[in-house]
Scaffold this motif. Structure first.
Motif, PDB file in Angstrom:
ATOM      1  N   ILE A  34       0.836  -1.199   0.000  1.00  0.00           N
ATOM      2  CA  ILE A  34       0.000   0.000   0.000  1.00  0.00           C
ATOM      3  C   ILE A  34       0.869   1.247   0.000  1.00  0.00           C
ATOM      4  O   ILE A  34       0.662   2.185  -0.779  1.00  0.00           O
ATOM      5  N   VAL A  35       1.887   1.251   0.854  1.00  0.00           N
ATOM      6  CA  VAL A  35       2.790   2.405   0.928  1.00  0.00           C
ATOM      7  C   VAL A  35       3.529   2.589  -0.389  1.00  0.00           C
ATOM      8  O   VAL A  35       3.646   3.719  -0.886  1.00  0.00           O
ATOM      9  N   LEU A  36       4.023   1.499  -0.974  1.00  0.00           N
ATOM     10  CA  LEU A  36       4.720   1.590  -2.260  1.00  0.00           C
ATOM     11  C   LEU A  36       3.813   2.168  -3.349  1.00  0.00           C
ATOM     12  O   LEU A  36       4.240   2.993  -4.152  1.00  0.00           O
ATOM     13  N   GLY A  37       2.568   1.724  -3.371  1.00  0.00           N
ATOM     14  CA  GLY A  37       1.631   2.225  -4.380  1.00  0.00           C
ATOM     15  C   GLY A  37       1.314   3.691  -4.219  1.00  0.00           C
ATOM     16  O   GLY A  37       1.311   4.456  -5.187  1.00  0.00           O
ATOM     17  N   ILE A  38       1.061   4.122  -2.981  1.00  0.00           N
ATOM     18  CA  ILE A  38       0.695   5.521  -2.738  1.00  0.00           C
ATOM     19  C   ILE A  38       1.898   6.436  -2.924  1.00  0.00           C
ATOM     20  O   ILE A  38       1.827   7.443  -3.635  1.00  0.00           O
ATOM     21  N   VAL A  39       3.008   6.100  -2.289  1.00  0.00           N
ATOM     22  CA  VAL A  39       4.212   6.928  -2.416  1.00  0.00           C
ATOM     23  C   VAL A  39       4.729   6.885  -3.851  1.00  0.00           C
ATOM     24  O   VAL A  39       5.159   7.905  -4.389  1.00  0.00           O
ATOM     25  N   GLY A  40       4.651   5.728  -4.467  1.00  0.00           N
ATOM     26  CA  GLY A  40       5.066   5.613  -5.857  1.00  0.00           C
ATOM     27  C   GLY A  40       4.253   6.494  -6.776  1.00  0.00           C
ATOM     28  O   GLY A  40       4.776   7.098  -7.711  1.00  0.00           O
ATOM     29  N   SER A  41       2.970   6.613  -6.503  1.00  0.00           N
ATOM     30  CA  SER A  41       2.118   7.465  -7.304  1.00  0.00           C
ATOM     31  C   SER A  41       2.508   8.928  -7.164  1.00  0.00           C
ATOM     32  O   SER A  41       2.556   9.669  -8.149  1.00  0.00           O
ATOM     33  N   VAL A  64      -2.107   3.754 -12.685  1.00  0.00           N
ATOM     34  CA  VAL A  64      -0.954   3.698 -13.595  1.00  0.00           C
ATOM     35  C   VAL A  64       0.252   4.380 -12.965  1.00  0.00           C
ATOM     36  O   VAL A  64       1.358   3.817 -12.962  1.00  0.00           O
ATOM     37  N   THR A  65       0.070   5.581 -12.412  1.00  0.00           N
ATOM     38  CA  THR A  65       1.205   6.260 -11.792  1.00  0.00           C
ATOM     39  C   THR A  65       1.672   5.521 -10.538  1.00  0.00           C
ATOM     40  O   THR A  65       2.867   5.461 -10.260  1.00  0.00           O
ATOM     41  N   GLY A  66       0.746   4.951  -9.784  1.00  0.00           N
ATOM     42  CA  GLY A  66       1.123   4.171  -8.602  1.00  0.00           C
ATOM     43  C   GLY A  66       1.932   2.947  -8.974  1.00  0.00           C
ATOM     44  O   GLY A  66       2.932   2.614  -8.329  1.00  0.00           O
ATOM     45  N   PHE A  67       1.514   2.262 -10.018  1.00  0.00           N
ATOM     46  CA  PHE A  67       2.232   1.080 -10.493  1.00  0.00           C
ATOM     47  C   PHE A  67       3.634   1.442 -10.972  1.00  0.00           C
ATOM     48  O   PHE A  67       4.625   0.813 -10.582  1.00  0.00           O
ATOM     49  N   LEU A  68       3.739   2.464 -11.813  1.00  0.00           N
ATOM     50  CA  LEU A  68       5.042   2.877 -12.329  1.00  0.00           C
ATOM     51  C   LEU A  68       5.952   3.368 -11.212  1.00  0.00           C
ATOM     52  O   LEU A  68       7.136   3.031 -11.162  1.00  0.00           O
ATOM     53  N   GLY A  69       5.369   4.146 -10.308  1.00  0.00           N
ATOM     54  CA  GLY A  69       6.162   4.658  -9.187  1.00  0.00           C
ATOM     55  C   GLY A  69       6.612   3.557  -8.246  1.00  0.00           C
ATOM     56  O   GLY A  69       7.741   3.580  -7.752  1.00  0.00           O
ATOM     57  N   ALA A  70       5.748   2.577  -7.986  1.00  0.00           N
ATOM     58  CA  ALA A  70       6.121   1.462  -7.114  1.00  0.00           C
ATOM     59  C   ALA A  70       7.230   0.635  -7.753  1.00  0.00           C
ATOM     60  O   ALA A  70       8.169   0.207  -7.068  1.00  0.00           O
ATOM     61  N   CYS A  71       7.149   0.414  -9.048  1.00  0.00           N
ATOM     62  CA  CYS A  71       8.229  -0.302  -9.749  1.00  0.00           C
ATOM     63  C   CYS A  71       9.537   0.471  -9.640  1.00  0.00           C
ATOM     64  O   CYS A  71      10.597  -0.112  -9.407  1.00  0.00           O
ATOM     65  N   LEU A  72       9.461   1.788  -9.783  1.00  0.00           N
ATOM     66  CA  LEU A  72      10.648   2.626  -9.658  1.00  0.00           C
ATOM     67  C   LEU A  72      11.219   2.552  -8.247  1.00  0.00           C
ATOM     68  O   LEU A  72      12.440   2.433  -8.069  1.00  0.00           O
ATOM     69  N   LEU A  73      10.373   2.594  -7.238  1.00  0.00           N
ATOM     70  CA  LEU A  73      10.839   2.504  -5.858  1.00  0.00           C
ATOM     71  C   LEU A  73      11.491   1.161  -5.561  1.00  0.00           C
ATOM     72  O   LEU A  73      12.516   1.097  -4.886  1.00  0.00           O
ATOM     73  N   ILE A  74      10.921   0.086  -6.053  1.00  0.00           N
ATOM     74  CA  ILE A  74      11.515  -1.237  -5.854  1.00  0.00           C
ATOM     75  C   ILE A  74      12.878  -1.310  -6.540  1.00  0.00           C
ATOM     76  O   ILE A  74      13.844  -1.825  -5.979  1.00  0.00           O
TER      77      ILE A  74
END
Length: 82
Positions: A34-41, A64-74
């Motif tokens: 959840i944190v990855l998705g929100i912060v990633g967005s 879409v932005t949450g997914f891309l941002g979470a991938c970037l954070l990982i």
């Protein structure tokens, strides 16, 4: 993130983080997803804004932005851990 309420942000962010974790083969719990998705967005939206790219509003744009941002954070977390 206009148009997306807190509860919807948590649900969509959690799903985006979970999907990013599956794609990137990361093993995190639901809370971190959840944190990855929100912060990633938020991060992905800020990065795209620097290039004057606007993402469609609403739930799909947030996902879409949450997914891309979470991938970037990982990806960045893996670089830092090594």
């Amino acid at each position: 993130m206009e148009g997306v309420g807190w509860i919807a942000a948590i649900i969509i962010g959690g799903f985006a983080g979970w999907l990013a974790g599956k794609l990137m083969e990361a093993r995190y719990g639901i809370l971190l997803n959840i944190v990855l998705g929100i912060v990633g967005s938020v991060i992905a939206t800020a990065i795209l804004a620097q290039f004057h790219i606007e993402v469609a509003g609403g739930r799909l744009g947030y996902f879409v932005t949450g997914f891309l941002g979470a991938c970037l954070l990982i990806f960045v977390a893996r670089l830092v851990r090594r």
